[in-house]
Design a protein around this motif. Sequence first.
Motif, PDB file in Angstrom:
ATOM      1  N   MET A   1       0.829  -1.180   0.000  1.00 12.21           N
ATOM      2  CA  MET A   1       0.000   0.000   0.000  1.00 12.21           C
ATOM      3  C   MET A   1       0.880   1.253   0.000  1.00 12.21           C
ATOM      4  O   MET A   1       0.583   2.192  -0.735  1.00 12.21           O
ATOM      5  N   ILE A  17      -7.233   3.931  -5.842  1.00 15.23           N
ATOM      6  CA  ILE A  17      -7.744   2.784  -5.084  1.00 15.23           C
ATOM      7  C   ILE A  17      -9.198   2.515  -5.460  1.00 15.23           C
ATOM      8  O   ILE A  17      -9.589   1.377  -5.707  1.00 15.23           O
ATOM      9  N   LEU A  54      -2.284  -3.782  -5.221  1.00 15.24           N
ATOM     10  CA  LEU A  54      -2.962  -3.530  -3.952  1.00 15.24           C
ATOM     11  C   LEU A  54      -2.298  -4.247  -2.771  1.00 15.24           C
ATOM     12  O   LEU A  54      -2.686  -4.049  -1.633  1.00 15.24           O
ATOM     13  N   GLY A  55      -1.315  -5.087  -3.058  1.00 15.10           N
ATOM     14  CA  GLY A  55      -0.629  -5.819  -2.001  1.00 15.10           C
ATOM     15  C   GLY A  55      -1.310  -7.119  -1.614  1.00 15.10           C
ATOM     16  O   GLY A  55      -1.026  -7.684  -0.558  1.00 15.10           O
ATOM     17  N   PHE A  56      -2.205  -7.622  -2.465  1.00 18.63           N
ATOM     18  CA  PHE A  56      -2.919  -8.879  -2.205  1.00 18.63           C
ATOM     19  C   PHE A  56      -2.064 -10.031  -2.748  1.00 18.63           C
ATOM     20  O   PHE A  56      -2.375 -10.648  -3.757  1.00 18.63           O
ATOM     21  N   SER A  90      -9.321 -10.321   1.282  1.00 14.14           N
ATOM     22  CA  SER A  90      -8.195  -9.411   1.074  1.00 14.14           C
ATOM     23  C   SER A  90      -8.660  -7.960   1.045  1.00 14.14           C
ATOM     24  O   SER A  90      -8.012  -7.071   1.613  1.00 14.14           O
ATOM     25  N   LYS A  91      -9.793  -7.730   0.392  1.00 12.61           N
ATOM     26  CA  LYS A  91     -10.345  -6.376   0.301  1.00 12.61           C
ATOM     27  C   LYS A  91     -10.736  -5.860   1.686  1.00 12.61           C
ATOM     28  O   LYS A  91     -10.466  -4.708   2.023  1.00 12.61           O
ATOM     29  N   PHE A  94      -7.639  -4.983   3.516  1.00 19.45           N
ATOM     30  CA  PHE A  94      -7.089  -3.761   2.934  1.00 19.45           C
ATOM     31  C   PHE A  94      -7.816  -2.529   3.488  1.00 19.45           C
ATOM     32  O   PHE A  94      -7.176  -1.564   3.887  1.00 19.45           O
ATOM     33  N   HIS A  95      -9.147  -2.594   3.509  1.00 20.71           N
ATOM     34  CA  HIS A  95      -9.922  -1.469   4.035  1.00 20.71           C
ATOM     35  C   HIS A  95      -9.618  -1.241   5.524  1.00 20.71           C
ATOM     36  O   HIS A  95      -9.533  -0.095   5.968  1.00 20.71           O
ATOM     37  N   ALA A  97      -6.791  -1.914   7.011  1.00 18.88           N
ATOM     38  CA  ALA A  97      -5.451  -1.308   7.085  1.00 18.88           C
ATOM     39  C   ALA A  97      -5.509   0.162   6.689  1.00 18.88           C
ATOM     40  O   ALA A  97      -4.822   0.987   7.295  1.00 18.88           O
ATOM     41  N   LEU A  98      -6.314   0.487   5.688  1.00 20.31           N
ATOM     42  CA  LEU A  98      -6.490   1.901   5.291  1.00 20.31           C
ATOM     43  C   LEU A  98      -7.064   2.726   6.427  1.00 20.31           C
ATOM     44  O   LEU A  98      -6.598   3.834   6.706  1.00 20.31           O
TER      45      LEU A  98
END
Length: 104
Positions: A1, A17, A54-56, A90-91, A94-95, A97-98
């Motif tokens: 990210m 994003i 996206l780092g997935f 993963s999404k 990600f959210h 972590a954001l």
Amino acid sequence: MADLKAEVGVDGFDEVIALFLEETDEVVARLPASGDALQVGRDLHFLKGSALNLGFREMAQLCQDGERKIALGAVEEVDLRALAALYRKSKAAFHAALAKTDAA
């Protein structure tokens, strides 16, 4: 990210994003319904690139494995439902972590 944010800049990060996720959502949604091995292969290739951006990493690996199976003519061995489930997981991570980054 952090790599993506550095590449596109802080100002453009949210927009990039949103675009990545919108396009990726569309591709993931159509995967299980697609019966065309060539299209599935193209979609997996697209998803692999998006996943890496996206780092997935786990998802990118699953897409790469699927691409290999399709190239060998074993499209039926590609578990598209597992891929979709991993994308959702993963999404969500990600959210989270954001949100954590934004709160800091």
